[in-house]
Motif scaffolding. Sequence first.
Motif, PDB file in Angstrom:
ATOM      1  N   ARG A 150       0.837  -1.207   0.000  1.00  0.00           N
ATOM      2  CA  ARG A 150       0.000   0.000   0.000  1.00  0.00           C
ATOM      3  C   ARG A 150       0.871   1.256   0.000  1.00  0.00           C
ATOM      4  O   ARG A 150       0.538   2.256  -0.657  1.00  0.00           O
ATOM      5  N   SER A 151       1.988   1.203   0.713  1.00  0.00           N
ATOM      6  CA  SER A 151       2.927   2.335   0.709  1.00  0.00           C
ATOM      7  C   SER A 151       3.514   2.557  -0.683  1.00  0.00           C
ATOM      8  O   SER A 151       3.786   3.692  -1.079  1.00  0.00           O
ATOM      9  N   THR A 152       3.703   1.467  -1.426  1.00  0.00           N
ATOM     10  CA  THR A 152       4.218   1.575  -2.786  1.00  0.00           C
ATOM     11  C   THR A 152       3.240   2.339  -3.674  1.00  0.00           C
ATOM     12  O   THR A 152       3.647   3.172  -4.500  1.00  0.00           O
ATOM     13  N   LEU A 153       1.947   2.086  -3.504  1.00  0.00           N
ATOM     14  CA  LEU A 153       0.951   2.842  -4.271  1.00  0.00           C
ATOM     15  C   LEU A 153       1.054   4.333  -3.960  1.00  0.00           C
ATOM     16  O   LEU A 153       0.963   5.178  -4.865  1.00  0.00           O
ATOM     17  N   LYS A 154       1.266   4.669  -2.689  1.00  0.00           N
ATOM     18  CA  LYS A 154       1.413   6.082  -2.326  1.00  0.00           C
ATOM     19  C   LYS A 154       2.724   6.657  -2.850  1.00  0.00           C
ATOM     20  O   LYS A 154       2.825   7.856  -3.145  1.00  0.00           O
ATOM     21  N   GLN A 155       3.726   5.797  -2.997  1.00  0.00           N
ATOM     22  CA  GLN A 155       4.996   6.245  -3.560  1.00  0.00           C
ATOM     23  C   GLN A 155       4.826   6.648  -5.029  1.00  0.00           C
ATOM     24  O   GLN A 155       5.468   7.585  -5.506  1.00  0.00           O
ATOM     25  N   PHE A 156       3.950   5.934  -5.741  1.00  0.00           N
ATOM     26  CA  PHE A 156       3.640   6.329  -7.121  1.00  0.00           C
ATOM     27  C   PHE A 156       3.061   7.736  -7.156  1.00  0.00           C
ATOM     28  O   PHE A 156       3.351   8.517  -8.059  1.00  0.00           O
ATOM     29  N   VAL A 157       2.219   8.064  -6.173  1.00  0.00           N
ATOM     30  CA  VAL A 157       1.649   9.410  -6.105  1.00  0.00           C
ATOM     31  C   VAL A 157       2.762  10.429  -5.908  1.00  0.00           C
ATOM     32  O   VAL A 157       2.835  11.438  -6.619  1.00  0.00           O
ATOM     33  N   ARG A 158       3.642  10.169  -4.953  1.00  0.00           N
ATOM     34  CA  ARG A 158       4.727  11.103  -4.648  1.00  0.00           C
ATOM     35  C   ARG A 158       5.636  11.340  -5.852  1.00  0.00           C
ATOM     36  O   ARG A 158       5.951  12.492  -6.185  1.00  0.00           O
ATOM     37  N   ASP A 159       6.044  10.267  -6.507  1.00  0.00           N
ATOM     38  CA  ASP A 159       7.080  10.395  -7.533  1.00  0.00           C
ATOM     39  C   ASP A 159       6.556  10.639  -8.944  1.00  0.00           C
ATOM     40  O   ASP A 159       7.248  11.257  -9.748  1.00  0.00           O
ATOM     41  N   THR A 381      16.741  23.994   7.222  1.00  0.00           N
ATOM     42  CA  THR A 381      15.686  23.035   7.532  1.00  0.00           C
ATOM     43  C   THR A 381      14.546  23.242   6.552  1.00  0.00           C
ATOM     44  O   THR A 381      14.125  24.384   6.309  1.00  0.00           O
ATOM     45  N   ILE A 382      14.060  22.163   5.990  1.00  0.00           N
ATOM     46  CA  ILE A 382      12.951  22.225   5.041  1.00  0.00           C
ATOM     47  C   ILE A 382      11.798  21.387   5.590  1.00  0.00           C
ATOM     48  O   ILE A 382      11.954  20.190   5.841  1.00  0.00           O
ATOM     49  N   ASP A 383      10.659  22.013   5.792  1.00  0.00           N
ATOM     50  CA  ASP A 383       9.487  21.287   6.266  1.00  0.00           C
ATOM     51  C   ASP A 383       8.822  20.588   5.081  1.00  0.00           C
ATOM     52  O   ASP A 383       8.519  21.229   4.060  1.00  0.00           O
ATOM     53  N   THR A 384       8.602  19.286   5.230  1.00  0.00           N
ATOM     54  CA  THR A 384       8.020  18.535   4.126  1.00  0.00           C
ATOM     55  C   THR A 384       7.280  17.311   4.640  1.00  0.00           C
ATOM     56  O   THR A 384       7.557  16.812   5.733  1.00  0.00           O
ATOM     57  N   THR A 385       6.350  16.856   3.843  1.00  0.00           N
ATOM     58  CA  THR A 385       5.645  15.606   4.139  1.00  0.00           C
ATOM     59  C   THR A 385       6.280  14.479   3.331  1.00  0.00           C
ATOM     60  O   THR A 385       7.176  14.712   2.505  1.00  0.00           O
ATOM     61  N   TYR A 386       5.816  13.259   3.568  1.00  0.00           N
ATOM     62  CA  TYR A 386       6.330  12.103   2.813  1.00  0.00           C
ATOM     63  C   TYR A 386       5.171  11.153   2.532  1.00  0.00           C
ATOM     64  O   TYR A 386       4.586  10.601   3.448  1.00  0.00           O
ATOM     65  N   THR A 387       4.847  10.976   1.269  1.00  0.00           N
ATOM     66  CA  THR A 387       3.689  10.184   0.822  1.00  0.00           C
ATOM     67  C   THR A 387       2.456  10.522   1.659  1.00  0.00           C
ATOM     68  O   THR A 387       1.731   9.652   2.136  1.00  0.00           O
ATOM     69  N   SER A 388       2.223  11.814   1.819  1.00  0.00           N
ATOM     70  CA  SER A 388       1.096  12.276   2.624  1.00  0.00           C
ATOM     71  C   SER A 388      -0.169  12.362   1.779  1.00  0.00           C
ATOM     72  O   SER A 388      -0.106  12.660   0.579  1.00  0.00           O
ATOM     73  N   ASN A 389      -1.309  12.107   2.400  1.00  0.00           N
ATOM     74  CA  ASN A 389      -2.595  12.302   1.749  1.00  0.00           C
ATOM     75  C   ASN A 389      -2.981  13.771   1.921  1.00  0.00           C
ATOM     76  O   ASN A 389      -3.367  14.203   3.009  1.00  0.00           O
ATOM     77  N   SER A 390      -2.865  14.519   0.840  1.00  0.00           N
ATOM     78  CA  SER A 390      -3.059  15.975   0.936  1.00  0.00           C
ATOM     79  C   SER A 390      -4.488  16.342   1.312  1.00  0.00           C
ATOM     80  O   SER A 390      -4.741  17.461   1.766  1.00  0.00           O
ATOM     81  N   GLN A 391      -5.430  15.418   1.133  1.00  0.00           N
ATOM     82  CA  GLN A 391      -6.823  15.704   1.459  1.00  0.00           C
ATOM     83  C   GLN A 391      -7.300  14.943   2.700  1.00  0.00           C
ATOM     84  O   GLN A 391      -8.501  14.862   2.962  1.00  0.00           O
TER      85      GLN A 391
END
Length: 409
Positions: A150-159, A381-391
């Motif tokens: 499932r994390s891999t599917l979210k990785q597709f979204v990120r990349d 320092t850079i604030d960032t999310t990682y494979t986050s659901n923006s909604q």
Amino acid sequence: MSHSHDVSDAEEEQIHFANVITTFKNYAQYSLSANNRRRKDFFTLPKADQDLLTTLGYKTKLDQVDTAILANADFLSQVVSDPEIFGHDLGPGDEADPPSDFDLHAAHSHNDVSPGHSHSHGHTHSHSHDGGPRNRRRYKPTDFDMDKLRSTLKQFVRDWSAEGREEREACYKPMKDALLLHFSDVPAAERGRVRVLVPGTGLGRLAHDVAGLGFTCQGNEFSHYMLLSSHFILNRTNKINAHTIYPYVHSFSNVVSHEAMMRPITIPDVLPSDLPDGVNFSLVAGDFEEIYGTESDPDEPQSGKWDAILTCFFIDTAKNIVNYLRIIHNSLAPGGVWVNMGPLLWHWENNTTNDPSIELSLEEVKALARTIGFHISNERTIDTTYTSNSQGMLGYVYHAAFWTATKVG
């Protein structure tokens, strides 16, 4: 290393690869079963409560989630439809051979080489077997395996999606800018002579974009989930928005609306083969320390081979950060640059596999880097999310460390 140990390592690797393939193929059954649990729970309620939820569309939602799961399953089956990238053709119940080195490159690339920050890196290998000639029990994917898928599917979204662009560029753009700044004296037409390594490349977008700037670029990845998926997107996808996935249908928690949970994500947002003519872009499968460490293949020495190394959400995958930084330093040419971006979520902390784990603070990591022979500059320092659901209603923000470091020792 003894020969018998080599054999057992190879066997363990082939078993793990077969288990990953099995996890992909069992996604539908597993996910539909999880959704059906909700359906069963619905029918345990008093009739009046069932009627009330039905007026809200709850039963319809469950049916639509089933449909989305089947769409995801179709996509994932395509991803694993040609495991011959590892030198095998896995038939039903066939054993897998150990993964071999392979190159992933776009149509215009010309290779001369051979073989996360996924926060679901494959640290725990399950050693059951997926059927086969030895008549071992067919492997049953664990909840941990499915979580990685499932994390891999979210990785597709990120990349590789338009939706992931903001999150992706928060990390990748400062790294690409630092690379361009360091090599600003190199004309764009001559960037091919600058060799860039991206370890922990995941689904390969940062490495792909670096190659798109004209640099010679090699990505390195260890996770089979990532390797199979990056091969599919880079080598077997020839149209923008060719695939549609539904990465947010697996959990009903912290959901704002049905539409947000069910929204489709199309990938890729760019044509992976759309790279400059003659660019050298490859992806290498295997363990970073084994491939790029001092004990690597004597026929392909890594010492001083790279002009730049970009680590994005990577250094905290180390069991021994001292060795990681030593390898990065040794692999760089004199005056070479190391650009780092990421948090320190030490992946092996509190592991259950009795693996060693050295966990340093950010200040200790930087002090170690200076001791090993790096001059650190351009820190922020850079604030960032990682494979986050923006909604979604929940998100984690990393206060990620960024720096440019040059090799001085």
